[in-house]
Every structure is written in structure tokens, then in C-alpha cells.
Write a protein that holds these residues in place. Structure first.
Motif, PDB file in Angstrom:
ATOM      1  N   ASN A 189       1.239  -0.892  -0.048  1.00 59.01           N
ATOM      2  CA  ASN A 189      -0.360  -0.042   0.098  1.00 59.01           C
ATOM      3  C   ASN A 189       0.432   0.850   0.048  1.00 59.01           C
ATOM      4  N   GLY A 190       2.187   1.243  -0.308  1.00 58.68           N
ATOM      5  CA  GLY A 190       2.610   2.116  -0.144  1.00 58.68           C
ATOM      6  C   GLY A 190       3.599   2.754   1.027  1.00 58.68           C
ATOM      7  N   LYS A 191       3.352   2.091   2.260  1.00 58.65           N
ATOM      8  CA  LYS A 191       3.857   2.054   3.505  1.00 58.65           C
ATOM      9  C   LYS A 191       3.958   0.824   4.599  1.00 58.65           C
ATOM     10  N   ASN A 192       3.856  -0.604   3.910  1.00 53.86           N
ATOM     11  CA  ASN A 192       3.844  -1.334   4.058  1.00 53.86           C
ATOM     12  C   ASN A 192       5.053  -3.094   4.115  1.00 53.86           C
ATOM     13  N   GLN A 193       5.974  -1.810   3.172  1.00 53.39           N
ATOM     14  CA  GLN A 193       6.313  -2.305   2.369  1.00 53.39           C
ATOM     15  C   GLN A 193       7.712  -3.076   2.474  1.00 53.39           C
ATOM     16  N   GLN A 194       8.209  -2.202   4.237  1.00 55.09           N
ATOM     17  CA  GLN A 194       9.574  -3.308   5.344  1.00 55.09           C
ATOM     18  C   GLN A 194       8.934  -4.359   4.895  1.00 55.09           C
ATOM     19  N   GLU A 195       7.937  -4.271   5.793  1.00 51.30           N
ATOM     20  CA  GLU A 195       7.263  -5.487   6.942  1.00 51.30           C
ATOM     21  C   GLU A 195       6.918  -6.634   5.859  1.00 51.30           C
ATOM     22  N   ILE A 196       6.292  -6.466   4.098  1.00 53.90           N
ATOM     23  CA  ILE A 196       5.652  -7.631   3.181  1.00 53.90           C
ATOM     24  C   ILE A 196       7.819  -7.922   3.081  1.00 53.90           C
ATOM     25  N   LEU A 197       8.836  -6.997   2.676  1.00 46.49           N
ATOM     26  CA  LEU A 197       9.836  -7.776   2.944  1.00 46.49           C
ATOM     27  C   LEU A 197      11.039  -8.276   3.850  1.00 46.49           C
ATOM     28  N   ALA A 198       9.874  -8.496   5.286  1.00 45.07           N
ATOM     29  CA  ALA A 198      10.749  -9.091   6.229  1.00 45.07           C
ATOM     30  C   ALA A 198      10.323 -10.128   6.026  1.00 45.07           C
ATOM     31  N   LYS A 199       8.213 -10.178   5.708  1.00 42.50           N
ATOM     32  CA  LYS A 199       7.809 -11.783   5.512  1.00 42.50           C
ATOM     33  C   LYS A 199       8.546 -12.967   4.585  1.00 42.50           C
ATOM     34  N   LEU A 200       8.820 -12.062   3.604  1.00 36.35           N
ATOM     35  CA  LEU A 200       9.326 -12.921   2.863  1.00 36.35           C
ATOM     36  C   LEU A 200      10.758 -13.238   2.441  1.00 36.35           C
ATOM     37  N   LYS A 201      11.450 -12.660   3.309  1.00 34.36           N
ATOM     38  CA  LYS A 201      13.138 -12.445   3.877  1.00 34.36           C
ATOM     39  C   LYS A 201      12.162 -14.126   4.689  1.00 34.36           C
ATOM     40  N   ALA A 214     -11.526  -9.686  -3.601  1.00 32.52           N
ATOM     41  CA  ALA A 214     -11.809  -9.121  -2.461  1.00 32.52           C
ATOM     42  C   ALA A 214     -12.385  -7.558  -2.130  1.00 32.52           C
ATOM     43  N   GLY A 215     -12.920  -7.542  -3.071  1.00 34.58           N
ATOM     44  CA  GLY A 215     -13.572  -6.271  -3.588  1.00 34.58           C
ATOM     45  C   GLY A 215     -13.020  -5.179  -4.501  1.00 34.58           C
ATOM     46  N   MET A 216     -12.287  -5.922  -5.052  1.00 39.59           N
ATOM     47  CA  MET A 216     -11.588  -4.725  -6.794  1.00 39.59           C
ATOM     48  C   MET A 216     -11.276  -3.923  -5.630  1.00 39.59           C
ATOM     49  N   LYS A 217      -9.919  -3.783  -4.758  1.00 38.12           N
ATOM     50  CA  LYS A 217      -9.335  -3.894  -3.870  1.00 38.12           C
ATOM     51  C   LYS A 217      -8.023  -3.516  -5.070  1.00 38.12           C
ATOM     52  N   ILE A 218      -7.177  -1.460  -5.109  1.00 33.11           N
ATOM     53  CA  ILE A 218      -6.262  -1.719  -5.941  1.00 33.11           C
ATOM     54  C   ILE A 218      -4.703  -1.564  -4.706  1.00 33.11           C
ATOM     55  N   HIS A 219      -4.287  -2.356  -5.475  1.00 36.77           N
ATOM     56  CA  HIS A 219      -2.871  -2.183  -4.401  1.00 36.77           C
ATOM     57  C   HIS A 219      -1.409  -1.767  -5.099  1.00 36.77           C
ATOM     58  N   ASP A 220      -0.658  -1.181  -4.049  1.00 38.14           N
ATOM     59  CA  ASP A 220       0.562   0.193  -5.405  1.00 38.14           C
ATOM     60  C   ASP A 220       1.596  -1.087  -6.246  1.00 38.14           C
ATOM     61  N   ALA A 221       1.619  -0.738  -7.689  1.00 37.40           N
ATOM     62  CA  ALA A 221       2.153  -1.129  -8.486  1.00 37.40           C
ATOM     63  C   ALA A 221       3.883  -1.124  -7.942  1.00 37.40           C
ATOM     64  N   ASN A 222       4.318   0.377  -7.386  1.00 40.10           N
ATOM     65  CA  ASN A 222       5.828   0.067  -7.349  1.00 40.10           C
ATOM     66  C   ASN A 222       6.390  -0.893  -6.372  1.00 40.10           C
ATOM     67  N   GLY A 223       5.430  -0.426  -5.112  1.00 39.19           N
ATOM     68  CA  GLY A 223       5.366  -1.873  -4.293  1.00 39.19           C
ATOM     69  C   GLY A 223       5.668  -3.288  -4.482  1.00 39.19           C
ATOM     70  N   LEU A 224       4.384  -3.303  -5.637  1.00 42.61           N
ATOM     71  CA  LEU A 224       3.932  -5.026  -5.938  1.00 42.61           C
ATOM     72  C   LEU A 224       5.610  -5.161  -7.405  1.00 42.61           C
ATOM     73  N   ASN A 225       5.912  -4.046  -8.299  1.00 43.01           N
ATOM     74  CA  ASN A 225       7.388  -4.325  -8.862  1.00 43.01           C
ATOM     75  C   ASN A 225       8.612  -4.776  -8.090  1.00 43.01           C
ATOM     76  N   GLU A 226       8.486  -3.898  -6.943  1.00 41.96           N
ATOM     77  CA  GLU A 226       9.758  -4.611  -5.978  1.00 41.96           C
ATOM     78  C   GLU A 226       9.249  -6.091  -5.379  1.00 41.96           C
ATOM     79  N   ILE A 227       8.565  -6.359  -5.247  1.00 44.54           N
ATOM     80  CA  ILE A 227       8.454  -7.646  -4.199  1.00 44.54           C
ATOM     81  C   ILE A 227       8.369  -8.926  -5.278  1.00 44.54           C
TER      82      ILE A 227
END
Length: 421
Positions: A176-188, A209-222
Motif C-alpha cells: 500500500n506504499g507504507k508497508n513495504q518493509q513489513e512485506i519484505l521482512a516476511k518474504l525473507k 476481495a472487493g476490487m481492492k487496488i494495490h501499489d504497483a511500485n510495491g508489487l514491482n519490488e516484491i
């Protein structure tokens, strides 16, 4: 006897509790954006019948192409034979898919497209003598109802009775543009503790899920994280594919491309079932061997059905016309204007739009299949608009051929419905 009454004797409908909701509306005709029931009532199909009939119902261009094909070749098994419609479809798809895609595998529907993608990923590593068994997926994602697809889905309303039988899946929140570090920590953490075969995701928009839109830049980093760690990525574009997001595919908005892509729904313009699982040449080559067992032993009886392939070729041709591309742009602009207006309503919590997709969340809690949802659905149908709320989310995904008058009626009906919430 009316069709609606005859229906009750033998039929079992999906996503329905027949004890409390025994009635199913009988539709006898569909043309353009309009559904007509057995009593002559008309409804604007504002969700394109689950995102399939994007060029309108009974599109003459697609029907004419299919009619000609039906008189030449109807069905032939695809294991030992090939044919022009399938070859042409592979060529047409490769032209518009992300540039790293090079192989086309045929399926029957969105769930089986995902199923094939999951099996491709698992066998890819197996063929390389590296057994991996865990997948990573987004929270609240939805990928289908077959067992592999259900395993990687995160909506318990669909999976409840089967949880004990599903594959090993670890979940991460959508960026969502704010939780990137949390996501990357989980991935590691996950990649250290598990043998991860793949990451499956709905790019940009989570449909069920309700047509929820997420952050493209964050997805790219994932996606970059997985690429760096030699983990395959699977884009589920069953809902998002073929122009709905304002580009041919939602993956077009992301720099790092998936290894595998799943396609269905609008692929044939809604005329007949067909699905595709595409992949890179690298994945395909891992199945080449003198050992028969290293081939991909996954098949559907109607794989690459010539009639379905012809419908898909016609739909892709339509998608690329100036008229349809202009319509997509105009609908997108119209959605933005409606979003700006309706977002100020006191009963609207949040709004979002992308391409021909628009969604709003009501500022109230309600069950996904509860009484208020039923009340809203009835309200829409009484006013001649077919909209199917996802919990407290009301969304639009209209056919590309909708008229301005029809679209304004959809907007007006949604706004009026807020008075009964």
C-alpha cells in the motif's frame, strides 16, 4: 410453467444457498449490454456477467467468425493434432502479452488456468531435481475453486470446509506504499524457512476481495525479490486481462514481468469457455527431456477447442480496434468523474477506479452474503441494473460497448441505492 419454476426441480446453482434463496431469475435473451428475462424485463449488465462479455453479449463480429469455424472444424483432441485457430491465437497472444512470454498452454476456465500454472511451477523445480512445495500469495486473494487454486486463495468464505486438505501457502499483505518493509521482512523469513516454488498474485487489483487496488511500485519490488531468489511468479490475470485496467494486461503497469500468466473470462468475449496459461521459454525448456515423465502431463478434453480459439481471435481483434480503445478511455474518464462526485457522499467510505473498473466501499459493516447485500441487489434489479455487491463493496465493470445513457443510469442507480443503506 415458467422457467424460474422449472429451474427449481433439478438445478444446483453456484455460490447460492438454496434453502434461503430458492429463486433464480430466468434470462431468455442478451444483446449488447442488456439482459432480458422471461417476463420481458431488461437489465443493464454492469458487471459484464462476471467480467466476460466485455464486447457486449452476442457480439455479431465474434458470432460470425465462430459460425464460419463451426462449419469447418468443431473439435479435435489437441494432444496429437493442431489447427489454425490455436496457432493463430498463440501468435495473437504473444504479440500483446508481456515480452517475456513465449509459450501458450490451453485450459478450460480461470481455475484450471491457475491450476496449470501451479503445477508448472512445482514440476519446473522437480524436473531440475529440486523439490519445492510452498507457495506465497496475497491475503484475501482469490484464484479459483479447484484444489490448487483454492489453496492459494485467501477468502475463507470459499475455502472453509476444505482447509485441512490444502497445499502449504504463506501469505503477505498487499503493498500500500507504507508497508513495504513489513512485506519484505516476511518474504525473507519465508524464503529462509520454506522451499518456495512460487508467488501467485492478482496484479494491481484483487477482484473477489472487493476490487481492492494495490501499489504497483510495491508489487514491482516484491517481484524483483522473487526474481533475485530464483522463485517463479504467477500473475493471475483472469479478471484483469484484456483491457479492463486500461491496458491489455495489468502486468503492463509493472516493470518486472511474471514468469507465468493465467488468462480466461474476457479471452473469448464471453461467448464460450476457454483459458490460457502462458509462460517463458525458460520454463518450457525445463520440461524437454528424453524422459517421458518430465513432460507436462496435464490435459483437458476440450483443450484448444477450435470454436473457442476462433472466438478468442475475434475478441483480440476487437480489443485492438480504435473504437474499443477509445471506448475504454472514455469509460475510464467517466468513472473518474463519478468517483469524484460520489466520494463526497456521507455513506461512502472509500472509492477507487482503474480502467473500466470502479468500486466504492459503503461506510457500514455488512456480511458478504447478508440481508443488506440482498436488499441492495434487489434494489438494483428492480431499477433495471445488474450489479452484484461484494460485501460492503459496490463495483462496476461494464462492457466496452456500453452507451453513455446506460452508464449514467448505472451511476444514478448506485447513488440512489445509498439511501437504503
Amino acid at each position: 410453467m415458467k422457467l424460474q419454476e422449472r429451474d427449481k426441480k433439478h438445478l444446483w446453482h453456484p455460490l447460492k444457498q438454496h434453502q434461503t434463496h430458492p429463486e433464480s431469475l430466468a434470462i431468455v435473451k442478451a444483446k449488447g449490454c442488456i439482459l432480458t428475462d422471461e417476463n420481458g424485463n431488461e437489465y443493464i449488465d454492469a458487471i459484464s456477467s462476471w467480467y466476460t462479455c466485455m464486447f457486449g453479449h452476442c457480439n455479431d463480429f465474434i458470432i460470425d467468425k465462430v459460425h464460419a469455424q463451426m462449419q469447418q472444424l468443431d473439435q479435435v483432441m489437441f494432444s496429437d493434432f493442431t489447427h489454425e485457430p490455436a496457432i493463430k491465437l498463440s501468435e495473437n497472444l504473444i504479440k500483446i502479452l508481456p515480452k517475456n512470454q513465449n509459450r501458450i498452454f490451453f485450459n478450460d476456465n480461470g481455475s484450471t488456468a491457475v491450476e496449470a500454472g501451479i503445477k508448472m511451477a512445482l514440476q519446473y523445480y522437480f524436473n531440475l531435481d529440486e523439490k519445492r512445495s510452498t507457495f506465497i500469495a496475497f491475503e484475501n486473494g482469490f484464484h479459483g475453486d479447484t484444489f490448487g487454486a483454492m489453496s492459494v486463495s485467501g477468502l475463507s468464505v470459499y475455502n472453509g470446509p476444505f482447509e485441512d486438505f490444502l497445499m502449504k501457502v504463506e501469505r503477505i499483505p498487499t503493498p500500500n506504499g507504507k508497508n513495504q518493509q513489513e512485506i519484505l521482512a516476511k518474504l525473507k523469513e519465508y524464503t529462509v524457512n520454506y522451499k518456495v516454488a512460487g508467488f501467485i498474485y492478482e496484479p494491481i487489483i484483487q477482484g473477489a476481495a472487493g476490487m481492492k487496488i494495490h501499489d504497483a511500485n510495491g508489487l514491482n519490488e516484491i517481484l524483483n525479490f522473487f526474481k533475485t531468489n530464483n522463485i517463479l511468479t504467477i500473475a493471475d490475470e483472469v479478471m484483469t486481462g484484456f483491457g479492463k485496467t486500461g491496458s491489455n494486461f495489468a502486468s503492463d503497469f509493472i516493470e518486472t514481468k511474471p514468469d507465468i500468466i493465467c488468462l480466461s473470462k474476457a479471452l473469448t468475449g464471453g461467448l464460450v469457455p476457454l483459458a490460457i496459461t502462458s509462460c517463458t521459454e525458460k520454463i518450457y525448456e525445463a520440461f524437454l527431456s528424453n524422459e517421458m515423465a518430465k513432460g507436462f502431463f496435464h490435459c483437458h478434453t476440450y483443450s484448444a477447442n477450435p470454436i473457442a480459439c476462433t472466438a478468442a481471435n475475434a475478441a483480440i481483434e476487437l480489443l485492438q480496434t480504435n473504437e474499443i480503445q477509445q471506448n475504454i478511455k472514455e469509460i475510464s474518464v467517466s468513472h473518474k468523474k463519478f468517483e469524484e462526485h460520489i466520494s463526497k457522499h456521507p455513506k461512502v467510505k472509500t472509492t477507487r477506479s482503474q480502467g473500466v473498473i470502479f468500486a466504492l466501499d459503503l461506510d457500514t459493516k455488512m456480511a458478504r452474503y447478508g440481508s443488506l447485500r440482498d436488499k441492495l441487489l434487489a434494489f438494483f434489479m428492480e431499477r433495471g441494473v445488474f450489479l452484484r455487491p461484494l460485501g460492503n463493496t459496490i463495483y462496476i465493470q461494464v462492457p466496452y460497448v456500453i452507451t453513455k445513457k446506460e452508464l449514467q443510469k448505472v451511476y444514478k442507480t448506485i447513488e440512489e441505492s445509498l439511501e437504503i443503506v
